[in-house]
Design a protein around this motif. Structure first.
Motif, PDB file in Angstrom:
ATOM      1  N   TRP A 130      36.815  44.094 -19.403  1.00 52.81           N
ATOM      2  CA  TRP A 130      36.598  45.539 -19.359  1.00 52.81           C
ATOM      3  C   TRP A 130      37.589  46.251 -20.281  1.00 52.81           C
ATOM      4  CZ3 TRP A 130      32.947  48.764 -17.849  1.00 52.81           C
ATOM      5  CH2 TRP A 130      33.249  50.109 -17.704  1.00 52.81           C
ATOM      6  N   THR A 142      37.846  47.968 -11.010  1.00 54.79           N
ATOM      7  CA  THR A 142      37.246  47.507 -12.259  1.00 54.79           C
ATOM      8  C   THR A 142      35.857  46.950 -11.970  1.00 54.79           C
ATOM      9  OG1 THR A 142      39.421  46.911 -13.090  1.00 54.79           O
ATOM     10  CG2 THR A 142      37.533  45.950 -14.216  1.00 54.79           C
ATOM     11  N   THR A 146      38.948  37.289 -16.881  1.00 49.47           N
ATOM     12  CA  THR A 146      38.729  38.119 -15.699  1.00 49.47           C
ATOM     13  C   THR A 146      37.894  39.330 -16.098  1.00 49.47           C
ATOM     14  OG1 THR A 146      40.700  39.472 -16.044  1.00 49.47           O
ATOM     15  CG2 THR A 146      40.968  37.437 -14.731  1.00 49.47           C
ATOM     16  N   SER A 147      37.237  39.922 -15.113  1.00 47.45           N
ATOM     17  CA  SER A 147      36.484  41.149 -15.385  1.00 47.45           C
ATOM     18  C   SER A 147      37.403  42.229 -15.922  1.00 47.45           C
ATOM     19  CB  SER A 147      35.800  41.644 -14.106  1.00 47.45           C
ATOM     20  OG  SER A 147      34.699  40.845 -13.779  1.00 47.45           O
ATOM     21  N   GLN A 148      38.636  42.269 -15.396  1.00 46.66           N
ATOM     22  CA  GLN A 148      39.584  43.294 -15.826  1.00 46.66           C
ATOM     23  C   GLN A 148      39.891  43.180 -17.316  1.00 46.66           C
ATOM     24  OE1 GLN A 148      40.079  41.302 -13.167  1.00 46.66           O
ATOM     25  NE2 GLN A 148      40.112  42.708 -11.427  1.00 46.66           N
ATOM     26  N   GLU A 149      40.153  41.952 -17.804  1.00 43.90           N
ATOM     27  CA  GLU A 149      40.493  41.819 -19.219  1.00 43.90           C
ATOM     28  C   GLU A 149      39.284  42.056 -20.111  1.00 43.90           C
ATOM     29  OE1 GLU A 149      41.852  37.868 -20.600  1.00 43.90           O
ATOM     30  OE2 GLU A 149      41.037  37.092 -18.732  1.00 43.90           O
ATOM     31  N   LYS A 178      32.628  44.561 -12.088  1.00 41.02           N
ATOM     32  CA  LYS A 178      32.524  43.105 -12.217  1.00 41.02           C
ATOM     33  C   LYS A 178      31.468  42.742 -13.253  1.00 41.02           C
ATOM     34  CE  LYS A 178      31.681  41.868  -7.995  1.00 41.02           C
ATOM     35  NZ  LYS A 178      31.491  41.085  -6.772  1.00 41.02           N
TER      36      LYS A 178
END
Length: 100
Positions: free
Chosen positions: A90, A5, A85-88, A7
């Motif tokens: 994204w 993912t 988080t970057s994941q959420e 950043k």
């Protein structure tokens, strides 16, 4: 093969909609929690039931502030209270504001 993912490298608060830039050059947009709560409160029927109390504080609680801290791992903290988080970001992010 798993693609990592991207950043977060920059995040701005545009009137309670976040504009997020990622290290792969992508830009995405995410609604703030305040906007989500407001939309829930305005939803008719059972979906909005119990959430309309948010409308009472609408004028006083409109601006959530702009203190945004980005950690080296890409996690973002807003107003020293909520961390994303970057994941959420994204996954939840949209390519255009009109998609929100």
């Amino acid at each position: 093969m798993h693609t990592p993912t991207p950043k977060v490298i920059k995040m701005e608060n545009l009137a309670n909609i976040f504009r997020i830039e990622f290290d792969n050059g992508a830009v995405k947009y995410v609604k703030s929690d305040w906007v989500k709560d407001l939309l829930d409160a305005l939803t008719p029927g059972e979906a909005g039931k119990g959430k309309r109390v948010n409308l009472l504080g609408m004028g006083a609680n409109m601006w959530i502030g702009t203190e945004i801290t980005i950690a080296p791992d890409g996690n973002v903290t807003v107003n020293s209270k909520k961390t994303f988080t970057s994941q959420e970001l994204w996954a939840d992010g949209k390519d255009h504001v009109s998609q929100l």
